[in-house]
Enzyme design. Structure first.
Site, PDB file in Angstrom:
ATOM      1  N   THR A 182      18.808  61.283  30.411  1.00  0.00           N
ATOM      2  CA  THR A 182      18.782  62.443  30.874  1.00  0.00           C
ATOM      3  C   THR A 182      18.182  63.461  29.517  1.00  0.00           C
ATOM      4  OG1 THR A 182      21.100  63.225  29.643  1.00  0.00           O
ATOM      5  CG2 THR A 182      20.888  62.492  32.078  1.00  0.00           C
ATOM      6  N   GLU A 325      20.696  61.687  37.396  1.00  0.00           N
ATOM      7  CA  GLU A 325      21.945  60.685  37.801  1.00  0.00           C
ATOM      8  C   GLU A 325      22.176  60.418  39.119  1.00  0.00           C
ATOM      9  OE1 GLU A 325      22.005  63.261  35.544  1.00  0.00           O
ATOM     10  OE2 GLU A 325      23.612  63.288  34.115  1.00  0.00           O
ATOM     11  N   LYS A 430      29.887  84.834  32.572  1.00  0.00           N
ATOM     12  CA  LYS A 430      31.675  85.364  33.242  1.00  0.00           C
ATOM     13  C   LYS A 430      31.712  86.813  32.767  1.00  0.00           C
ATOM     14  CE  LYS A 430      35.337  82.848  35.001  1.00  0.00           C
ATOM     15  NZ  LYS A 430      36.022  81.525  34.641  1.00  0.00           N
ATOM     16  N   TRP A 435      32.301  85.524  38.276  1.00  0.00           N
ATOM     17  CA  TRP A 435      30.988  84.766  37.882  1.00  0.00           C
ATOM     18  C   TRP A 435      30.023  85.724  38.405  1.00  0.00           C
ATOM     19  CZ3 TRP A 435      32.613  79.453  39.945  1.00  0.00           C
ATOM     20  CH2 TRP A 435      33.112  78.901  38.900  1.00  0.00           C
TER      21      TRP A 435
HETATM   22  P1  ADP Z   1      18.454  67.827  32.923  1.00  0.00           P
HETATM   23  O1  ADP Z   1      19.984  67.753  33.352  1.00  0.00           O
HETATM   24  O2  ADP Z   1      18.297  66.902  31.570  1.00  0.00           O
HETATM   25  O3  ADP Z   1      18.148  69.074  32.976  1.00  0.00           O
HETATM   26  P2  ADP Z   1      17.741  66.763  35.150  1.00  0.00           P
HETATM   27  O4  ADP Z   1      16.371  66.537  35.757  1.00  0.00           O
HETATM   28  O5  ADP Z   1      18.484  65.536  35.651  1.00  0.00           O
HETATM   29  O6  ADP Z   1      17.677  67.021  33.810  1.00  0.00           O
HETATM   30  O7  ADP Z   1      18.082  67.995  35.965  1.00  0.00           O
HETATM   31  C1  ADP Z   1      19.067  68.059  36.786  1.00  0.00           C
HETATM   32  C2  ADP Z   1      19.620  69.469  37.222  1.00  0.00           C
HETATM   33  O8  ADP Z   1      18.648  70.467  37.603  1.00  0.00           O
HETATM   34  C3  ADP Z   1      20.858  69.755  38.149  1.00  0.00           C
HETATM   35  O9  ADP Z   1      22.102  69.474  37.745  1.00  0.00           O
HETATM   36  C4  ADP Z   1      20.747  71.221  38.358  1.00  0.00           C
HETATM   37  O10 ADP Z   1      21.238  71.908  37.340  1.00  0.00           O
HETATM   38  C5  ADP Z   1      19.049  71.383  38.362  1.00  0.00           C
HETATM   39  N1  ADP Z   1      18.421  71.426  39.530  1.00  0.00           N
HETATM   40  C6  ADP Z   1      17.533  70.597  40.213  1.00  0.00           C
HETATM   41  N2  ADP Z   1      17.460  70.869  41.189  1.00  0.00           N
HETATM   42  C7  ADP Z   1      17.722  72.229  41.498  1.00  0.00           C
HETATM   43  C8  ADP Z   1      17.743  73.184  42.798  1.00  0.00           C
HETATM   44  N3  ADP Z   1      16.916  73.050  43.684  1.00  0.00           N
HETATM   45  N4  ADP Z   1      18.406  74.342  42.418  1.00  0.00           N
HETATM   46  C9  ADP Z   1      19.189  74.368  41.278  1.00  0.00           C
HETATM   47  N5  ADP Z   1      19.206  73.586  40.321  1.00  0.00           N
HETATM   48  C10 ADP Z   1      18.384  72.574  40.428  1.00  0.00           C
END
Ligand code: ADP
Length: 535
Positions: A182, A325, A430, A435
């Site tokens: 990640t 993940e 918050k 929220w």
């Molecule tokens: P990192 O967690 O290091 O940023 P990732 O690519 O694994 O790398 O990111 C996953 C995160 O990206 C998700 O948990 C979410 O917060 C965000 N994410 C991915 N796609 C979307 C989406 N369509 N809308 C909102 N958030 C998104």
């Protein structure tokens, strides 16, 4: 147990690899290198993958050994995608945009034995070479000066000395095939090890008709990096169905991207919102008519971006959601059946419904499961055959809950399974105990013509604990007035959501995978670096 009569076949990358090479031998892989495009057939790519497997074998790579790639999207990266897991070793795709310390950390943590590096990226790797404790060989691809890396091997020379055939072993389907970390926006990066089986099943998920619906007629332009969550599964899924793959190398800026699209005429692509935004602002005249769909995710996809692609290019941008993940494709925002065209955007704006096999639920802070009523808001939890069950050498118990992965995303789910993410848990604002969704505010702000990008962060407030601060990058040639932006929001959100403070900035800091880096923005605010305007 009443035993099944089915053959017991270990699922894995080798099956995808073999199928593509035999059934689709004439499909093509185009790489846009430094000197323009070069094309290879699947048969040629597969033969090179065999040679690579032989070469790695001769370097002592066997089952479970980790082979890192430090590459752009190009043909040899694809060859590593095919060869390394098929020989039972583990492909570790390294993010070329990690800070040096994090890069050294993930290579050492994964215990990579061999690294394959693009010549143009060698200087970045050289910076950390002395810190790498497990790397035995570095293979460079292309011409360059590699003295700072110590002894290196040349990819093409190595392959030229090897046979274009390899006897692949049977690999247990639950063993690791590929490894991604990640991006570590909080703490050290965490390793996610995809299994042979999970990649195989995920590839079918990706090609599914409700997902990306790939066929051999597809021409897939892989804009999303192959070092970012396995390029959303598209290399394997595309190879499996015999799609033509177009790999843009380092050419990800608007001008070369537009040129690549116009000359290679892809039918499908995937990219994060920042890249699509960049193309839209710099090349609104580009001819994107060959594209039937662009899948977009990694962060919330602004409605204004989808509308602009509809209007400017007549190309559908479809929102998807996933994480490193989750392999990563977990959900996709397609409108429900029989949805009138005029209503489609309200569904496209949601985060989506999950792919078959993937389940989601929401939980409150105490871990209680909340109803899927479209109202209750909590952390999204997820499980399924291509969702990680733990991290590499890291228990991180707080990230799991009764066998479900806690995503760190906050949102709602309707009875029909439509998920709407309102924030990342670490970015929620918050105010007075309630929220405020930064995602909603950003979406609305970006629908204003004078706003190119908007990131909303929570800032400390004596009375309300936190209040939103809207950081705005103006569209070129405009000078948006905070009071006008506030008026723009007034009719669309509750009064207490309205930001009192705005900051007009040149650029929103981005993470190594191109997302708005709100942590950096909050830090800049805390140190007084962000000048704000009170409305
Ligand atoms: P990192 O967690 O290091 O940023 P990732 O690519 O694994 O790398 O990111 C996953 C995160 O990206 C998700 O948990 C979410 O917060 C965000 N994410 C991915 N796609 C979307 C989406 N369509 N809308 C909102 N958030 C998104």
């Amino acid at each position: 147990m009443f035993a099944s009569t089915m053959q017991d076949v270990d699922l894995g990358v080798l099956h995808l690899f073999r199928h593509g090479r035999s059934v689709h031998a004439n499909s093509t892989v185009i790489t846009w290198g430094e000197d323009g495009p070069s094309t290879a057939t699947y048969a040629e790519v597969a033969a090179n993958a065999d040679r690579l497997a032989n070469a790695l074998g001769s370097l002592g790579i066997g089952p479970n050994d980790r082979v890192g790639t430090f590459c752009w999207n190009n043909q040899h990266h694809l060859e590593a995608y095919l060869a390394v897991p098929s020989m039972g070793a583990v492909l570790h795709t390294l993010n070329i945009r990690l800070f040096p310390d994090q890069l050294a950390y993930v290579i050492n943590h994964a215990q990579d034995k061999v690294l394959i590096v693009d010549a143009s990226l060698a200087p970045l790797l050289a910076k950390v070479r002395s810190q790498l404790t497990t790397v035995e060989h570095i293979i460079t691809v292309g011409d360059g000066e590699f003295d700072d890396l110590g002894p290196t091997l040349d990819y093409r020379q190595l392959l030229a000395e090897c046979e274009p055939a390899f006897t692949y072993p049977t690999v247990p389907e639950r063993s690791a095939a590929a490894l991604c970390y990640t991006s570590g926006t909080t703490g050290d990066p965490k390793g996610v090890a995809y299994s042979q089986r999970s990649i195989f099943i995920h590839s079918f998920g990706v090609t599914g008709a409700q997902a990306m619906a790939f066929t051999e007629d597809e021409r897939i332009l892989l804009v999303v990096p192959m070092f970012h969550a396995m390029a959303w599964g598209m290399p394997y899924a595309g190879w499996m169905v015999g799609a033509d793959l177009i790999l843009p190398g380092p050419h990800l800026q608007a001008a070369p991207l537009a040129e690549i699209i116009e000359s290679t005429r892809p039918t499908y692509s995937g990219a994060v919102p920042t890249v699509l935004n960049d193309l839209l602002h710099n090349r609104p005249d580009a001819d994107l008519s060959s594209l039937r769909e662009i899948i977009c995710g990694g962060s919330a996809v602004p409605v204004s971006l989808m509308e602009a692609y509809d209007d400017t290019y007549q190309v559908t941008v479809t929102q998807a959601w996933g994480m490193t993940e989750t392999s990563p494709l977990a959900a996709i925002a397609r409108p429900p059946k029989r949805c009138p065209t005029d209503d489609a955007m309200q569904w496209r704006a949601k985060t989506g419904r999950t792919l078959p096999g993937v389940e989601i639920r929401i939980c409150d802070d105490a871990g209680k499961v909340l109803p899927n009523d479209g109202q209750a808001q909590g952390e999204i939890e997820i499980r399924g055959p291509w969702i990680t069950g733990h991290y590499v050498h890291d228990t991180a118990e707080e990230k799991f809950h009764d066998g479900w992965l806690r995503t760190g995303d906050v949102g709602t789910i309707t009875a029909e399974g439509f998920m709407q993410i309102t924030d990342r848990a670490k970015d929620v604002i918050k105010s007075g105990g309630e929220w405020i969704s930064s995602v909603d505010l950003e979406n609305l702000l970006m629908s204003h013509p004078d706003v190119r990008e908007a990131a909303v962060i929570g800032i400390p407030d004596d009375r309300w604990d936190e209040r939103p601060l809207a950081c705005i990058v103006p569209s070129s040639g405009t000078n948006p007035e905070p009071t006008a932006l506030r008026r723009h929001l007034e009719t669309q959100v509750a009064k207490w959501w309205l930001p009192e403070q705005f900051s007009i900035i040149d650029e929103i800091p981005k993470t190594s995978v191109g997302k708005f880096d709100k942590k950096a923005l909050r830090a800049r605010h805390a140190t007084g670096e962000l000048s704000t305007i009170q409305t």
